[in-house]
Design a protein around this motif. Sequence first.
Motif, short mmCIF file in Angstrom:
data_model
loop_
_atom_site.label_atom_id
_atom_site.label_comp_id
_atom_site.label_asym_id
_atom_site.label_seq_id
_atom_site.Cartn_x
_atom_site.Cartn_y
_atom_site.Cartn_z
N ARG A 28 0.87 -1.15 -0.07
CA ARG A 28 -0.01 -0.20 0.39
C ARG A 28 1.52 1.30 -0.22
NH1 ARG A 28 -2.92 -3.58 3.31
NH2 ARG A 28 -2.35 -2.39 5.18
N ALA A 29 1.78 0.95 1.26
CA ALA A 29 3.15 2.55 0.36
C ALA A 29 3.44 2.52 -0.64
CB ALA A 29 3.84 2.46 1.75
N ARG A 30 3.98 1.23 -1.27
CA ARG A 30 4.24 2.10 -2.97
C ARG A 30 3.65 2.04 -3.46
NH1 ARG A 30 8.06 3.85 -5.35
NH2 ARG A 30 8.40 2.05 -8.02
N THR A 31 2.55 1.80 -3.51
CA THR A 31 1.00 2.96 -4.57
C THR A 31 0.56 3.98 -4.39
OG1 THR A 31 0.14 -0.07 -4.34
CG2 THR A 31 -1.15 2.15 -4.96
N GLU A 32 0.94 4.31 -2.81
CA GLU A 32 0.61 5.40 -3.05
C GLU A 32 1.82 6.61 -2.45
OE1 GLU A 32 -2.35 7.14 -1.26
OE2 GLU A 32 -2.88 4.74 -1.40
N GLU A 33 3.33 6.18 -2.96
CA GLU A 33 3.79 7.04 -3.31
C GLU A 33 3.64 7.25 -5.17
OE1 GLU A 33 9.08 6.02 -4.13
OE2 GLU A 33 7.54 5.12 -2.55
N LEU A 34 3.67 5.67 -5.69
CA LEU A 34 2.79 5.97 -6.98
C LEU A 34 2.17 7.22 -7.77
CD1 LEU A 34 4.46 1.77 -8.09
CD2 LEU A 34 5.86 4.47 -8.12
N LEU A 35 1.32 6.70 -7.21
CA LEU A 35 0.25 7.57 -7.24
C LEU A 35 0.05 9.53 -6.91
CD1 LEU A 35 -3.08 5.64 -6.11
CD2 LEU A 35 -2.09 6.01 -8.14
N ASP A 36 1.11 8.89 -5.75
CA ASP A 36 1.40 10.66 -5.63
C ASP A 36 2.68 11.86 -6.85
OD1 ASP A 36 0.26 10.74 -2.97
OD2 ASP A 36 2.67 10.34 -2.06
N ALA A 37 3.16 10.02 -7.24
CA ALA A 37 3.77 10.71 -8.58
C ALA A 37 2.67 11.03 -10.27
CB ALA A 37 4.69 10.15 -8.91
N ALA A 38 2.59 10.18 -9.45
CA ALA A 38 1.30 10.15 -11.49
C ALA A 38 -0.10 11.52 -10.64
CB ALA A 38 0.27 9.08 -10.95
N LEU A 39 -0.50 11.46 -9.98
CA LEU A 39 -1.11 12.80 -9.30
C LEU A 39 -1.12 13.38 -8.55
CD1 LEU A 39 -4.66 10.02 -8.99
CD2 LEU A 39 -3.85 10.94 -10.78
N GLY A 40 -0.03 13.97 -7.96
CA GLY A 40 0.17 14.44 -6.49
C GLY A 40 0.14 14.50 -5.61
N PRO A 41 0.66 14.47 -4.17
CA PRO A 41 0.39 14.36 -3.08
C PRO A 41 -0.45 14.30 -2.96
CG PRO A 41 2.32 15.65 -3.12
CD PRO A 41 1.52 15.28 -4.52
N GLY A 42 -1.14 16.01 -3.41
CA GLY A 42 -2.30 16.27 -2.25
C GLY A 42 -3.80 15.51 -2.55
N ALA A 43 -2.93 15.30 -3.93
CA ALA A 43 -4.45 14.40 -4.63
C ALA A 43 -5.08 13.62 -3.96
CB ALA A 43 -4.29 12.81 -5.75
N SER A 44 -7.10 13.57 -3.94
CA SER A 44 -8.04 13.20 -2.84
C SER A 44 -7.98 10.96 -3.09
CB SER A 44 -9.24 13.17 -3.22
OG SER A 44 -9.70 12.84 -4.54
N PRO A 45 -8.67 10.74 -2.28
CA PRO A 45 -8.31 8.86 -2.13
C PRO A 45 -9.01 8.86 -2.95
CG PRO A 45 -8.68 9.62 0.13
CD PRO A 45 -8.42 11.56 -0.10
N SER A 46 -10.46 9.84 -3.61
CA SER A 46 -11.33 9.02 -4.46
C SER A 46 -10.82 8.76 -5.59
CB SER A 46 -12.91 9.36 -4.28
OG SER A 46 -12.62 11.10 -4.83
N LEU A 47 -10.32 10.29 -6.40
CA LEU A 47 -9.10 10.32 -7.30
C LEU A 47 -8.43 9.07 -7.50
CD1 LEU A 47 -9.69 12.25 -9.05
CD2 LEU A 47 -7.61 12.74 -8.96
N ARG A 48 -7.68 8.97 -6.50
CA ARG A 48 -6.75 8.26 -6.31
C ARG A 48 -7.30 6.47 -7.10
NH1 ARG A 48 -1.96 8.86 -3.26
NH2 ARG A 48 -1.68 10.94 -2.83
N GLU A 49 -8.27 5.85 -6.35
CA GLU A 49 -9.58 5.71 -6.87
C GLU A 49 -9.49 5.04 -8.01
OE1 GLU A 49 -12.38 3.69 -4.30
OE2 GLU A 49 -10.78 3.71 -2.23
N LEU A 50 -10.11 5.81 -8.38
CA LEU A 50 -11.02 6.44 -9.99
C LEU A 50 -9.65 6.20 -10.91
CD1 LEU A 50 -13.35 6.61 -11.67
CD2 LEU A 50 -12.63 9.20 -11.17
N TYR A 51 -8.38 6.49 -10.84
CA TYR A 51 -7.25 6.05 -12.04
C TYR A 51 -7.11 4.89 -11.51
CZ TYR A 51 -2.43 6.91 -13.78
OH TYR A 51 -1.49 6.93 -13.97
N ALA A 52 -6.18 4.15 -10.47
CA ALA A 52 -5.96 3.35 -10.23
C ALA A 52 -6.62 2.18 -10.21
CB ALA A 52 -5.62 2.84 -8.54
N HIS A 53 -8.48 2.12 -10.46
CA HIS A 53 -9.09 1.18 -10.08
C HIS A 53 -9.93 1.09 -11.95
CE1 HIS A 53 -7.24 -0.22 -7.07
NE2 HIS A 53 -7.91 0.29 -5.80
#
Length: 384
Positions: free
Chosen positions: A186-211
């Motif tokens: 989970r930590a590595r996933t969040e690190e990569l999503l930070d790089a893709a979307l920015g560290p301030g991206a909301s949890p819902s947007l992260r789910e939408l992008y990844a899943h």
Amino acid sequence: MTDRVALAVAGLGAVAQSVHLPLISRRWDLFDLVAVCDLSPSLRTAIGEQYGVPEERRYADAGRMVAESGAEGVVLLTSGSHGDVALQALRAGVSVFCEKPLTFTVAEADALAAAERELGRPGLLLAYMKEHDEAVWQLRSRLEGIDDVRAVEVSVLHPTGESQLAFANLRPAPTDISADDGGSVRARTEELLDAALGPGASPSLRELYAHVVLGSLVHDTSLLRALFGGLTVVDGARLWPAGTRPGADPGSVEVTGTLPGGARARMSWHYLPDYPAYTETLTVHHGRGSLTVTFGTPYVLNGATRLEVVEPAPAGTVAGGEVRSVFTSTGESFENELADFHRMVTTGEPPRAGIAEGRADILTSQRVIRLLADETLTGEAAHA
């Protein structure tokens, strides 16, 4: 028998159990399954015993499996980005069969491309199975004679994964993944999503992008790429119903854009939990007719895919007449991509899609998520 490829499989969940492992077993003439990997001790034991993999070749860590198992190829079926393990494999000279998504970031894809160049041969097959469907091949062949495509429409009606896999008699979801292992993933996933979307991206947007965008819609993004060269412009994207939140049903997503030559494309993806069966269509409208591919449930092996062609009746027949013809394929797209992988490993034949095509799909996906976001992005997607 002399060119059987020693194969390792990472990720022993639903798609491995329902599709890839049965097909690897069926294609005994092409592959020798020598190692498996999963974070769940009980799952790797059960699957290892089922497929005759020795205990010492059942791994908790995919990188260690790549380094120690003697495999010539690795099948990556784990959830999330596959960039880290794919990079380890390429640097070790091990060929990669990569399920979606290739990576979460363009930077990961660029690192894979550099490693493949160092390898000096094709090293990664992008395993997006719809590109390996025989009805899609027929469609692409027919498109070669058509120069006035006007519009392309894709529709996906997506029930729950559980309903799609009810037939498969899957093993119960494991409950023995350690907190440390799960936390590291989970930590590595969040690190990569930070790089893709920015560290301030909301949890819902992260789910939408990844899943959704990279986890499902990418199959249709890749189809537009394979058939037409991909979306040159993404000019519309919306999500509804409003108020989608983390953990909730993902709702509906619509994406519009322009294809090379000016044709318009629309992708509509709807998560409908109680819909009776997964249904997906891709329709091409041109000046003299239409072509429609209809896909069935992805996990049902050798299920039929249909290409229906509508065209004018031959000259000399009643004015306004039409001819409808249907090509039906029961060839298995998952098996076709495994056969392509075998050729890539044994002969160096370039795959239908590899790292460059996966990178293009990630860029398109980032353009989609940027339009779907109702917040400011600061990662790669802000500039995609």
